[in-house]
Scaffold this motif. Structure first.
Motif, PDB file in Angstrom:
ATOM      1  N   SER A  52      60.931 -41.487  20.763  1.00  0.00           N
ATOM      2  CA  SER A  52      59.957 -40.730  19.974  1.00  0.00           C
ATOM      3  C   SER A  52      59.831 -41.258  18.554  1.00  0.00           C
ATOM      4  O   SER A  52      59.028 -40.769  17.777  1.00  0.00           O
ATOM      5  CB  SER A  52      60.367 -39.257  19.930  1.00  0.00           C
ATOM      6  OG  SER A  52      61.604 -39.105  19.265  1.00  0.00           O
ATOM      7  N   ASN A  53      60.642 -42.264  18.188  1.00  0.00           N
ATOM      8  CA  ASN A  53      60.560 -42.822  16.837  1.00  0.00           C
ATOM      9  C   ASN A  53      59.840 -44.165  16.802  1.00  0.00           C
ATOM     10  O   ASN A  53      59.935 -44.912  15.833  1.00  0.00           O
ATOM     11  CB  ASN A  53      61.976 -43.007  16.260  1.00  0.00           C
ATOM     12  CG  ASN A  53      62.667 -41.675  16.052  1.00  0.00           C
ATOM     13  OD1 ASN A  53      62.021 -40.706  15.689  1.00  0.00           O
ATOM     14  ND2 ASN A  53      63.958 -41.624  16.306  1.00  0.00           N
ATOM     15  N   ALA A  54      59.124 -44.481  17.900  1.00  0.00           N
ATOM     16  CA  ALA A  54      58.435 -45.766  17.947  1.00  0.00           C
ATOM     17  C   ALA A  54      57.388 -45.858  16.849  1.00  0.00           C
ATOM     18  O   ALA A  54      56.809 -44.881  16.430  1.00  0.00           O
ATOM     19  CB  ALA A  54      57.772 -45.946  19.312  1.00  0.00           C
ATOM     20  N   ASN A  55      57.145 -47.084  16.375  1.00  0.00           N
ATOM     21  CA  ASN A  55      56.160 -47.319  15.322  1.00  0.00           C
ATOM     22  C   ASN A  55      54.819 -47.669  15.949  1.00  0.00           C
ATOM     23  O   ASN A  55      54.678 -48.700  16.586  1.00  0.00           O
ATOM     24  CB  ASN A  55      56.640 -48.477  14.431  1.00  0.00           C
ATOM     25  CG  ASN A  55      55.680 -48.740  13.283  1.00  0.00           C
ATOM     26  OD1 ASN A  55      54.628 -48.115  13.187  1.00  0.00           O
ATOM     27  ND2 ASN A  55      56.048 -49.652  12.422  1.00  0.00           N
ATOM     28  N   PRO A  56      53.788 -46.807  15.795  1.00  0.00           N
ATOM     29  CA  PRO A  56      52.508 -47.043  16.448  1.00  0.00           C
ATOM     30  C   PRO A  56      51.541 -47.866  15.617  1.00  0.00           C
ATOM     31  O   PRO A  56      50.404 -48.063  16.006  1.00  0.00           O
ATOM     32  CB  PRO A  56      51.968 -45.621  16.611  1.00  0.00           C
ATOM     33  CG  PRO A  56      52.464 -44.915  15.385  1.00  0.00           C
ATOM     34  CD  PRO A  56      53.823 -45.524  15.086  1.00  0.00           C
ATOM     35  N   SER A  57      51.958 -48.344  14.458  1.00  0.00           N
ATOM     36  CA  SER A  57      51.007 -48.911  13.506  1.00  0.00           C
ATOM     37  C   SER A  57      50.240 -50.105  14.054  1.00  0.00           C
ATOM     38  O   SER A  57      49.116 -50.349  13.647  1.00  0.00           O
ATOM     39  CB  SER A  57      51.744 -49.319  12.223  1.00  0.00           C
ATOM     40  OG  SER A  57      52.757 -50.274  12.505  1.00  0.00           O
ATOM     41  N   GLU A 221      52.921 -43.273  19.481  1.00  0.00           N
ATOM     42  CA  GLU A 221      52.031 -44.266  20.077  1.00  0.00           C
ATOM     43  C   GLU A 221      50.953 -43.575  20.907  1.00  0.00           C
ATOM     44  O   GLU A 221      49.768 -43.898  20.826  1.00  0.00           O
ATOM     45  CB  GLU A 221      52.823 -45.230  20.957  1.00  0.00           C
ATOM     46  CG  GLU A 221      53.811 -46.107  20.190  1.00  0.00           C
ATOM     47  CD  GLU A 221      54.526 -47.072  21.111  1.00  0.00           C
ATOM     48  OE1 GLU A 221      54.420 -46.906  22.345  1.00  0.00           O
ATOM     49  OE2 GLU A 221      55.193 -47.980  20.603  1.00  0.00           O
ATOM     50  N   TYR A 222      51.384 -42.613  21.701  1.00  0.00           N
ATOM     51  CA  TYR A 222      50.430 -41.894  22.538  1.00  0.00           C
ATOM     52  C   TYR A 222      49.492 -41.037  21.696  1.00  0.00           C
ATOM     53  O   TYR A 222      48.322 -40.847  22.066  1.00  0.00           O
ATOM     54  CB  TYR A 222      51.165 -41.017  23.549  1.00  0.00           C
ATOM     55  CG  TYR A 222      52.023 -41.765  24.541  1.00  0.00           C
ATOM     56  CD1 TYR A 222      51.855 -43.129  24.757  1.00  0.00           C
ATOM     57  CD2 TYR A 222      53.018 -41.111  25.265  1.00  0.00           C
ATOM     58  CE1 TYR A 222      52.649 -43.815  25.656  1.00  0.00           C
ATOM     59  CE2 TYR A 222      53.808 -41.789  26.185  1.00  0.00           C
ATOM     60  CZ  TYR A 222      53.625 -43.138  26.371  1.00  0.00           C
ATOM     61  OH  TYR A 222      54.419 -43.806  27.278  1.00  0.00           O
ATOM     62  N   VAL A 223      49.981 -40.504  20.590  1.00  0.00           N
ATOM     63  CA  VAL A 223      49.114 -39.737  19.688  1.00  0.00           C
ATOM     64  C   VAL A 223      47.958 -40.606  19.212  1.00  0.00           C
ATOM     65  O   VAL A 223      46.800 -40.188  19.206  1.00  0.00           O
ATOM     66  CB  VAL A 223      49.909 -39.188  18.487  1.00  0.00           C
ATOM     67  CG1 VAL A 223      48.964 -38.592  17.440  1.00  0.00           C
ATOM     68  CG2 VAL A 223      50.907 -38.127  18.942  1.00  0.00           C
TER      69      VAL A 223
END
Length: 377
Positions: A52-57, A221-223
Protein backbone atom coordinates in the motif's frame (compact mmCIF):
# COMPACT_ATOMS: atom_id res chain seq x y z
CA UNK A 1 -11.23 -8.62 -6.19
CA UNK A 2 -7.67 -9.10 -5.04
CA UNK A 3 -5.18 -11.38 -6.75
CA UNK A 4 -4.68 -14.95 -5.70
CA UNK A 5 -1.29 -16.61 -6.03
CA UNK A 6 1.97 -15.74 -4.35
CA UNK A 7 3.75 -17.73 -7.05
CA UNK A 8 2.22 -15.38 -9.62
CA UNK A 9 3.95 -12.52 -7.84
CA UNK A 10 7.20 -14.47 -7.79
CA UNK A 11 6.79 -14.98 -11.52
CA UNK A 12 6.36 -11.24 -11.94
CA UNK A 13 9.60 -10.62 -10.08
CA UNK A 14 11.40 -13.16 -12.28
CA UNK A 15 10.03 -11.47 -15.38
CA UNK A 16 11.15 -8.09 -14.10
CA UNK A 17 14.64 -9.44 -13.51
CA UNK A 18 14.76 -10.76 -17.07
CA UNK A 19 13.12 -7.81 -18.81
CA UNK A 20 14.06 -4.79 -16.73
CA UNK A 21 17.27 -5.77 -15.00
CA UNK A 22 18.18 -7.63 -11.85
CA UNK A 23 17.98 -4.53 -9.66
CA UNK A 24 14.39 -3.76 -10.68
CA UNK A 25 13.37 -7.37 -10.15
CA UNK A 26 14.90 -7.52 -6.69
CA UNK A 27 13.20 -4.24 -5.77
CA UNK A 28 9.85 -5.56 -6.95
CA UNK A 29 10.19 -8.76 -4.95
CA UNK A 30 11.29 -6.83 -1.86
CA UNK A 31 8.29 -4.51 -2.16
CA UNK A 32 5.89 -7.44 -2.18
CA UNK A 33 7.60 -9.01 0.82
CA UNK A 34 7.81 -5.74 2.79
CA UNK A 35 6.15 -6.07 6.17
CA UNK A 36 5.07 -2.44 6.56
CA UNK A 37 1.96 -1.58 4.63
CA UNK A 38 1.35 -4.96 3.10
CA UNK A 39 -2.06 -6.57 2.82
CA UNK A 40 -2.04 -10.35 2.87
CA UNK A 41 -4.94 -12.32 1.48
CA UNK A 42 -5.15 -16.09 1.75
CA UNK A 43 -7.71 -18.01 -0.28
CA UNK A 44 -7.41 -21.78 -0.58
CA UNK A 45 -3.62 -21.96 -0.93
CA UNK A 46 -3.42 -18.64 -2.81
CA UNK A 47 -1.69 -15.62 -1.28
CA UNK A 48 -1.10 -12.14 -2.65
CA UNK A 49 1.15 -9.47 -1.21
CA UNK A 50 -0.09 -5.97 -1.93
CA UNK A 51 2.09 -2.99 -1.07
CA UNK A 52 0.00 0.00 0.00
CA UNK A 53 3.05 2.30 0.06
CA UNK A 54 3.83 1.97 -3.64
CA UNK A 55 4.78 5.16 -5.48
CA UNK A 56 2.26 5.84 -8.28
CA UNK A 57 3.96 8.93 -9.66
CA UNK A 58 5.24 7.22 -12.80
CA UNK A 59 2.49 4.65 -13.29
CA UNK A 60 0.41 6.55 -15.81
CA UNK A 61 3.58 7.37 -17.76
CA UNK A 62 4.68 3.73 -17.94
CA UNK A 63 2.00 2.69 -20.41
CA UNK A 64 4.65 2.45 -23.13
CA UNK A 65 6.21 -0.45 -21.22
CA UNK A 66 4.02 -3.14 -22.73
CA UNK A 67 4.86 -6.77 -22.04
CA UNK A 68 4.88 -9.16 -24.97
CA UNK A 69 1.74 -10.95 -23.82
CA UNK A 70 -0.29 -7.72 -24.00
CA UNK A 71 0.24 -7.47 -27.74
CA UNK A 72 1.64 -4.47 -29.58
CA UNK A 73 -1.42 -3.17 -31.39
CA UNK A 74 -3.30 -1.16 -28.75
CA UNK A 75 -3.95 1.54 -31.34
CA UNK A 76 -5.28 -0.86 -33.95
CA UNK A 77 -8.71 -2.44 -34.34
CA UNK A 78 -8.50 -5.21 -36.88
CA UNK A 79 -11.85 -6.69 -35.86
CA UNK A 80 -10.29 -10.12 -35.41
CA UNK A 81 -10.79 -12.13 -32.24
CA UNK A 82 -7.64 -13.16 -30.44
CA UNK A 83 -7.05 -15.37 -27.45
CA UNK A 84 -5.19 -14.51 -24.28
CA UNK A 85 -1.67 -15.82 -24.09
CA UNK A 86 -1.40 -18.65 -21.56
CA UNK A 87 0.95 -16.57 -19.41
CA UNK A 88 -1.73 -13.87 -19.16
CA UNK A 89 -4.61 -16.16 -18.22
CA UNK A 90 -6.83 -16.32 -15.16
CA UNK A 91 -5.12 -15.32 -11.91
CA UNK A 92 -2.00 -14.12 -13.77
CA UNK A 93 -0.35 -10.90 -12.63
CA UNK A 94 2.34 -8.84 -14.36
CA UNK A 95 3.80 -5.37 -13.80
CA UNK A 96 2.32 -2.51 -15.81
CA UNK A 97 -0.91 -4.35 -16.71
CA UNK A 98 -3.06 -1.49 -15.42
CA UNK A 99 -1.00 1.12 -17.28
CA UNK A 100 -1.27 -0.93 -20.47
CA UNK A 101 -5.03 -1.08 -19.95
CA UNK A 102 -5.25 2.72 -19.78
CA UNK A 103 -3.43 2.96 -23.12
CA UNK A 104 -5.83 0.44 -24.65
CA UNK A 105 -8.90 2.31 -23.39
CA UNK A 106 -7.62 5.70 -24.56
CA UNK A 107 -6.88 4.35 -28.02
CA UNK A 108 -10.23 2.57 -28.22
CA UNK A 109 -12.01 5.82 -27.35
CA UNK A 110 -10.00 7.72 -29.95
CA UNK A 111 -11.17 5.32 -32.64
CA UNK A 112 -14.83 6.00 -31.81
CA UNK A 113 -14.64 9.66 -30.79
CA UNK A 114 -16.41 10.88 -33.93
CA UNK A 115 -19.61 8.99 -33.10
CA UNK A 116 -19.48 10.17 -29.49
CA UNK A 117 -19.38 13.77 -30.72
CA UNK A 118 -22.44 13.31 -32.96
CA UNK A 119 -24.46 16.53 -32.38
CA UNK A 120 -27.73 14.61 -32.74
CA UNK A 121 -27.05 12.70 -29.50
CA UNK A 122 -28.13 14.42 -26.28
CA UNK A 123 -25.71 14.93 -23.39
CA UNK A 124 -27.11 12.09 -21.29
CA UNK A 125 -26.70 9.55 -24.07
CA UNK A 126 -23.22 10.84 -24.83
CA UNK A 127 -22.18 9.97 -21.27
CA UNK A 128 -23.81 6.57 -21.47
CA UNK A 129 -22.19 5.74 -24.81
CA UNK A 130 -18.80 6.87 -23.58
CA UNK A 131 -19.08 4.76 -20.43
CA UNK A 132 -20.16 1.80 -22.56
CA UNK A 133 -17.08 2.22 -24.73
CA UNK A 134 -14.80 2.35 -21.69
CA UNK A 135 -16.32 -0.79 -20.18
CA UNK A 136 -16.26 -2.61 -23.52
CA UNK A 137 -12.61 -1.71 -24.04
CA UNK A 138 -11.73 -3.03 -20.57
CA UNK A 139 -13.62 -6.27 -21.21
CA UNK A 140 -11.94 -6.66 -24.60
CA UNK A 141 -8.50 -6.20 -23.05
CA UNK A 142 -9.22 -8.71 -20.29
CA UNK A 143 -10.67 -11.33 -22.63
CA UNK A 144 -8.10 -11.14 -25.40
CA UNK A 145 -4.90 -9.77 -23.84
CA UNK A 146 -4.57 -10.13 -20.11
CA UNK A 147 -6.90 -11.36 -17.39
CA UNK A 148 -7.62 -8.71 -14.74
CA UNK A 149 -9.67 -8.62 -11.56
CA UNK A 150 -12.53 -6.32 -12.62
CA UNK A 151 -15.98 -7.66 -11.82
CA UNK A 152 -16.56 -8.38 -15.53
CA UNK A 153 -19.78 -8.88 -17.54
CA UNK A 154 -21.28 -11.96 -15.86
CA UNK A 155 -20.97 -10.71 -12.30
CA UNK A 156 -21.56 -7.16 -13.50
CA UNK A 157 -25.04 -8.23 -14.58
CA UNK A 158 -25.66 -9.63 -11.09
CA UNK A 159 -24.43 -6.38 -9.52
CA UNK A 160 -26.55 -4.09 -11.70
CA UNK A 161 -29.56 -6.38 -11.41
CA UNK A 162 -29.34 -6.24 -7.63
CA UNK A 163 -28.88 -2.48 -7.79
CA UNK A 164 -32.01 -2.04 -9.93
CA UNK A 165 -34.03 -4.34 -7.69
CA UNK A 166 -32.95 -2.32 -4.66
CA UNK A 167 -33.74 1.06 -6.23
CA UNK A 168 -37.10 -0.11 -7.58
CA UNK A 169 -38.10 -1.30 -4.12
CA UNK A 170 -36.96 1.98 -2.58
CA UNK A 171 -38.94 4.03 -5.10
CA UNK A 172 -42.05 1.90 -4.56
CA UNK A 173 -41.92 2.23 -0.78
CA UNK A 174 -41.00 5.91 -0.78
CA UNK A 175 -42.77 7.50 -3.74
CA UNK A 176 -41.47 10.97 -4.48
CA UNK A 177 -40.44 13.00 -7.56
CA UNK A 178 -36.80 12.25 -6.80
CA UNK A 179 -35.12 9.46 -4.81
CA UNK A 180 -31.75 9.97 -3.14
CA UNK A 181 -29.21 7.17 -2.96
CA UNK A 182 -25.73 6.81 -1.45
CA UNK A 183 -23.60 4.00 -2.89
CA UNK A 184 -20.24 3.12 -1.34
CA UNK A 185 -17.69 0.74 -2.85
CA UNK A 186 -14.75 -0.74 -0.94
CA UNK A 187 -12.08 -1.61 -3.51
CA UNK A 188 -11.96 0.64 -6.57
CA UNK A 189 -9.20 -1.18 -8.47
CA UNK A 190 -9.40 0.46 -11.93
CA UNK A 191 -12.88 1.94 -11.53
CA UNK A 192 -14.81 -0.62 -13.60
CA UNK A 193 -17.61 -1.42 -11.14
CA UNK A 194 -18.04 2.23 -10.13
CA UNK A 195 -18.52 3.22 -13.76
CA UNK A 196 -20.87 0.29 -14.27
CA UNK A 197 -23.08 1.25 -11.30
CA UNK A 198 -23.10 4.96 -12.20
CA UNK A 199 -24.08 4.15 -15.77
CA UNK A 200 -26.89 1.88 -14.58
CA UNK A 201 -28.27 4.61 -12.33
CA UNK A 202 -28.28 7.10 -15.20
CA UNK A 203 -29.69 4.72 -17.83
CA UNK A 204 -32.45 3.21 -15.71
CA UNK A 205 -33.56 6.21 -13.67
CA UNK A 206 -32.27 9.44 -15.19
CA UNK A 207 -33.42 12.51 -13.28
CA UNK A 208 -35.65 10.44 -10.98
CA UNK A 209 -32.59 9.36 -9.00
CA UNK A 210 -30.21 11.68 -7.16
CA UNK A 211 -27.27 9.42 -6.41
CA UNK A 212 -23.81 9.81 -4.93
CA UNK A 213 -21.22 7.11 -5.48
CA UNK A 214 -18.12 6.92 -3.27
CA UNK A 215 -15.41 4.41 -4.10
CA UNK A 216 -12.50 3.70 -1.74
CA UNK A 217 -9.09 2.20 -2.52
CA UNK A 218 -5.94 1.61 -0.44
CA UNK A 219 -3.43 1.15 -3.28
CA UNK A 220 -2.27 4.58 -4.56
CA UNK A 221 -1.43 3.12 -7.97
CA UNK A 222 -4.98 1.90 -8.38
CA UNK A 223 -6.33 5.24 -7.15
CA UNK A 224 -4.50 6.98 -10.00
CA UNK A 225 -5.68 4.47 -12.55
CA UNK A 226 -9.30 4.54 -11.33
CA UNK A 227 -9.38 8.34 -11.30
CA UNK A 228 -8.22 8.44 -14.92
CA UNK A 229 -10.60 5.68 -16.01
CA UNK A 230 -13.56 7.41 -14.37
CA UNK A 231 -12.56 10.69 -16.03
CA UNK A 232 -12.45 8.93 -19.41
CA UNK A 233 -15.93 7.54 -18.78
CA UNK A 234 -17.35 11.00 -18.12
CA UNK A 235 -18.63 10.15 -14.64
CA UNK A 236 -16.05 12.03 -12.59
CA UNK A 237 -18.76 14.45 -11.43
CA UNK A 238 -20.80 11.74 -9.72
CA UNK A 239 -18.09 9.31 -8.57
CA UNK A 240 -15.81 10.33 -5.70
CA UNK A 241 -12.57 8.40 -5.12
CA UNK A 242 -11.16 8.26 -1.60
CA UNK A 243 -7.70 6.88 -0.86
CA UNK A 244 -7.59 4.69 2.24
CA UNK A 245 -4.49 4.84 4.42
CA UNK A 246 -3.04 2.21 6.74
CA UNK A 247 -1.13 3.15 9.90
CA UNK A 248 0.30 -0.26 10.60
CA UNK A 249 -2.62 -1.30 12.78
CA UNK A 250 -5.80 -0.21 11.06
CA UNK A 251 -7.25 1.64 8.09
CA UNK A 252 -9.18 4.92 8.13
CA UNK A 253 -12.25 3.73 6.21
CA UNK A 254 -14.74 5.03 8.78
CA UNK A 255 -13.16 8.49 9.35
CA UNK A 256 -12.84 8.99 5.58
CA UNK A 257 -16.50 8.24 5.05
CA UNK A 258 -17.55 10.42 7.97
CA UNK A 259 -15.64 13.36 6.52
CA UNK A 260 -16.90 12.79 2.99
CA UNK A 261 -20.54 12.40 4.01
CA UNK A 262 -20.54 15.19 6.59
CA UNK A 263 -21.92 17.81 4.13
CA UNK A 264 -25.05 15.69 3.80
CA UNK A 265 -25.79 16.18 7.51
CA UNK A 266 -28.06 18.95 8.69
CA UNK A 267 -26.14 21.70 10.50
CA UNK A 268 -28.36 21.17 13.56
CA UNK A 269 -27.43 17.49 13.79
CA UNK A 270 -24.82 16.62 16.38
CA UNK A 271 -23.99 13.20 14.97
CA UNK A 272 -24.37 11.10 11.86
CA UNK A 273 -27.93 9.86 11.59
CA UNK A 274 -30.15 8.79 8.71
CA UNK A 275 -28.70 11.48 6.49
CA UNK A 276 -25.36 9.66 6.37
CA UNK A 277 -26.63 6.11 5.94
CA UNK A 278 -25.08 4.01 3.19
CA UNK A 279 -27.95 2.76 1.06
CA UNK A 280 -25.94 0.23 -0.95
CA UNK A 281 -22.49 -1.06 -0.04
CA UNK A 282 -20.39 -3.03 -2.54
CA UNK A 283 -17.45 -4.88 -0.94
CA UNK A 284 -14.66 -5.98 -3.29
CA UNK A 285 -11.37 -5.14 -1.55
CA UNK A 286 -8.96 -6.98 0.77
CA UNK A 287 -10.60 -10.34 1.42
CA UNK A 288 -9.36 -10.46 5.00
CA UNK A 289 -11.15 -7.15 5.69
CA UNK A 290 -14.68 -7.96 4.53
CA UNK A 291 -15.99 -8.92 7.96
CA UNK A 292 -14.01 -6.40 9.99
CA UNK A 293 -14.89 -3.45 7.76
CA UNK A 294 -18.55 -4.45 7.69
CA UNK A 295 -18.57 -4.53 11.49
CA UNK A 296 -16.86 -1.12 11.66
CA UNK A 297 -19.48 0.39 9.37
CA UNK A 298 -22.23 -1.17 11.45
CA UNK A 299 -20.76 0.24 14.67
CA UNK A 300 -20.38 3.69 13.09
CA UNK A 301 -24.06 3.79 12.15
CA UNK A 302 -23.55 3.75 8.39
CA UNK A 303 -25.54 0.55 7.90
CA UNK A 304 -29.19 0.65 8.95
CA UNK A 305 -32.52 -0.99 8.28
CA UNK A 306 -32.95 -1.01 4.50
CA UNK A 307 -29.25 -1.04 3.61
CA UNK A 308 -28.16 -3.60 1.03
CA UNK A 309 -24.63 -5.06 1.04
CA UNK A 310 -23.20 -6.87 -1.99
CA UNK A 311 -19.93 -8.78 -1.51
CA UNK A 312 -17.90 -10.26 -4.36
CA UNK A 313 -15.68 -13.38 -4.45
CA UNK A 314 -17.13 -15.00 -1.34
CA UNK A 315 -16.84 -18.54 -2.79
CA UNK A 316 -13.68 -18.51 -4.89
CA UNK A 317 -11.72 -16.63 -2.22
CA UNK A 318 -13.32 -18.68 0.55
CA UNK A 319 -14.22 -15.66 2.67
CA UNK A 320 -15.70 -17.97 5.28
CA UNK A 321 -15.55 -15.59 8.24
CA UNK A 322 -17.68 -13.06 6.35
CA UNK A 323 -20.21 -15.67 5.25
CA UNK A 324 -20.46 -17.09 8.76
CA UNK A 325 -21.00 -13.61 10.16
CA UNK A 326 -23.83 -12.57 7.83
CA UNK A 327 -25.51 -15.98 8.18
CA UNK A 328 -25.33 -15.66 11.95
CA UNK A 329 -26.88 -12.20 11.65
CA UNK A 330 -29.62 -13.78 9.56
CA UNK A 331 -30.32 -16.32 12.31
CA UNK A 332 -30.63 -13.39 14.72
CA UNK A 333 -33.18 -11.71 12.44
CA UNK A 334 -30.94 -8.74 11.65
CA UNK A 335 -30.45 -9.43 7.94
CA UNK A 336 -31.63 -11.57 5.08
CA UNK A 337 -28.75 -12.93 3.03
CA UNK A 338 -28.29 -15.12 -0.02
CA UNK A 339 -25.40 -16.34 -2.16
CA UNK A 340 -25.73 -15.93 -5.92
CA UNK A 341 -23.65 -18.49 -7.81
CA UNK A 342 -21.42 -17.27 -10.64
CA UNK A 343 -17.92 -17.67 -12.03
CA UNK A 344 -14.63 -15.88 -11.65
CA UNK A 345 -14.50 -12.88 -13.96
CA UNK A 346 -13.50 -13.48 -17.57
CA UNK A 347 -13.53 -17.25 -17.10
CA UNK A 348 -16.94 -18.52 -18.18
CA UNK A 349 -19.34 -16.34 -20.14
CA UNK A 350 -16.43 -15.37 -22.38
CA UNK A 351 -15.38 -19.02 -22.69
CA UNK A 352 -14.27 -18.61 -26.30
CA UNK A 353 -11.47 -16.42 -25.01
CA UNK A 354 -10.25 -18.80 -22.29
CA UNK A 355 -6.91 -20.35 -23.11
CA UNK A 356 -6.11 -24.04 -22.85
CA UNK A 357 -3.99 -23.29 -19.79
CA UNK A 358 -6.98 -21.65 -18.11
CA UNK A 359 -9.20 -24.63 -18.88
CA UNK A 360 -6.83 -26.91 -16.99
CA UNK A 361 -7.41 -25.04 -13.74
CA UNK A 362 -9.56 -26.90 -11.24
CA UNK A 363 -12.50 -24.53 -10.83
CA UNK A 364 -13.67 -21.00 -11.50
CA UNK A 365 -16.84 -21.19 -9.41
CA UNK A 366 -17.50 -18.02 -7.42
CA UNK A 367 -20.34 -16.36 -5.57
CA UNK A 368 -21.74 -12.94 -4.71
CA UNK A 369 -23.37 -12.48 -1.31
CA UNK A 370 -26.37 -10.13 -1.22
CA UNK A 371 -27.40 -9.06 2.28
CA UNK A 372 -30.34 -6.84 3.25
CA UNK A 373 -30.65 -5.29 6.70
CA UNK A 374 -34.10 -5.90 8.16
CA UNK A 375 -33.44 -3.87 11.30
CA UNK A 376 -30.71 -1.53 12.51
CA UNK A 377 -27.65 -3.65 13.44
Amino acid sequence: MEGWKHKARTKDADAAIENEGAEAGRGLAEAWQREAGRVVVTALNRTIYRNSNANPSHLLHQSSIIMDCFGSDDDEDSGSITQRDASCGICSFHPHTEASLITHVRNSLALTESSILDPSIDARNVRVQRADRVLHAIDQFCMTRHWMMHIGPEKGDILTGSLREFIDARMSSQPSPETSLVIVELGSYCGYSSILMAKECLVSYGNKLDFKLITMEINPEYVSIAREMIRLSGFDDVITILEISYNGHDTNVVPLLQEEMKPKCNEKQQDFSEESTIDLLFIDHDKDSYKSDLMKLEAAGFLRCGTRVIADNVIFAQIDDYLEYVKRRQEDGVVKTTTVSCHVEYSNDESSFVSAADENLESFVDGIEITDYLIDP
